[in-house]
Scaffold this active site. Structure first.
Site, PDB file in Angstrom:
ATOM      1  N   SER A 135       0.813  -1.367   0.012  1.00 48.71           N
ATOM      2  CA  SER A 135       0.052  -0.045   0.000  1.00 48.71           C
ATOM      3  C   SER A 135       0.765   1.367  -0.119  1.00 48.71           C
ATOM      4  CB  SER A 135      -1.037   0.049   1.280  1.00 48.71           C
ATOM      5  OG  SER A 135      -1.844   1.225   1.218  1.00 48.71           O
ATOM      6  N   TYR A 149      -4.478   8.818  -6.432  1.00 40.18           N
ATOM      7  CA  TYR A 149      -3.518   7.686  -5.740  1.00 40.18           C
ATOM      8  C   TYR A 149      -4.066   7.318  -4.481  1.00 40.18           C
ATOM      9  CZ  TYR A 149       1.050   5.487  -4.526  1.00 40.18           C
ATOM     10  OH  TYR A 149       1.788   4.673  -4.192  1.00 40.18           O
ATOM     11  N   LYS A 153      -5.395   3.816  -2.898  1.00 41.84           N
ATOM     12  CA  LYS A 153      -4.764   3.193  -1.606  1.00 41.84           C
ATOM     13  C   LYS A 153      -5.505   3.054  -0.391  1.00 41.84           C
ATOM     14  CE  LYS A 153      -0.809   2.332  -3.613  1.00 41.84           C
ATOM     15  NZ  LYS A 153      -0.190   0.894  -3.622  1.00 41.84           N
TER      16      LYS A 153
END
Length: 283
Positions: A135, A149, A153
């Protein structure tokens, strides 16, 4: 009995994936190293009797299933899955196109889901296995220029945390690794796509942020080889950690987020705890 495990690693053609593959091989394990170009994967890791390089684009479920079948045909099982393949679409949300946001989530969230979906039947059959997903601290705390992003995640974090109790009865464990800034290839042109600037209100901060991140590439404080060794060591534990803060900056991110959540929980405690039905008044 042997401690030798079969590792299946995505995104193993460069960056952290190469380091994890090398560390696993050095520890005496066998590795199925995957990437879009298996020849480049093999060249990056180097020849080894216990290495199998396989083609895999994680966004394609059919390729994930074929790669898993190749791994089982060669080694008979898969003990550790490392969901590592990734890329980075950076920019202010309004300047990231809907297609870029979808592509980011496709690679970072649906990609690991595809590979995990292909691996799980084997792990359930053998009643053992470790699902290890790379992660990011951006999955713990969001930040400017990271909307796509971080969304992906954060999704990975919730998915893996929810998956853990589903799989525990079968002897399958999960582990999230949240690296801070490591000297990988994530900030290079091959991995990072910056949004095309088109809104004047963001222009100055875009120039500053792109310049700062570009100058950081290749100078990050974290050593990916050390992280790879740590991952191999943690994966060998009978009970691997649910989360591993990778790097001193990651530890700071964890602590800051935990403290922020505690402060937010208490900030309006009276109002938060006053929202229940008053069933006594209905009697």
């Amino acid at each position: 009995m042997t401690d030798k495990k079969i590792w299946f690693i995505t995104g193993a053609g460069r960056g952290l994936g190469v380091d994890i593959a090398k560390a696993a091989l050095a520890a005496g394990h066998a590795v199925v190293a995957t990437g879009r170009d298996p020849a480049k994967v093999a060249a990056a890791i180097g020849p080894h009797a216990d290495l199998l390089s396989v083609k895999l684009d994680v966004t394609r479920l059919d390729e994930a299933q074929a790669a898993v079948e190749a791994a089982i045909a060669k080694f008979g099982r898969i003990d550790v899955l490392v969901n590592n393949a990734g890329n980075f679409y950076a920019g202010f949300f309004e300047e990231l196109s809907p297609e870029q946001v979808r592509n980011q989530i496709e690679t970072l969230l649906f990609g690991p889901m595809n590979v995990t979906r292909a691996v799980l039947p084997m792990m359930r059959k053998q009643r053992s296995g470790l699902l290890l997903t790379i992660s990011s601290t951006a999955g713990i705390a969001g930040g400017m220029f990271c909307t796509a992003y971080a969304a992906a995640k954060f999704g990975v974090e919730g998915w893996m945390e929810s998956l853990a109790p589903e799989l525990a009865p079968f002897g399958i464990r999960t582990m999230l690794v949240e690296p801070g800034f490591f000297r990988t290839e994530l900030l290079t042109a091959g991995s990072t796509t910056f949004a095309e600037p088109n809104i004047d209100d963001y222009a100055e901060r875009t120039r500053e942020t792109v310049a700062a991140w570009s100058s950081m590439s290749g100078k990050q404080g974290g050593d990916p080889a050390k992280l790879a060794d740590a991952i191999v060591r943690l994966a060998a534990l009978e009970e691997p950690p649910a989360r591993f803060a990778a790097g001193a900056d990651a530890v700071q991110t964890f602590e800051a987020k935990a403290n922020a959540l505690l402060a937010q929980a208490g900030a309006h405690r009276g109002l938060s705890t006053s929202l229940a039905h008053d069933d006594r008044g209905q009697q």
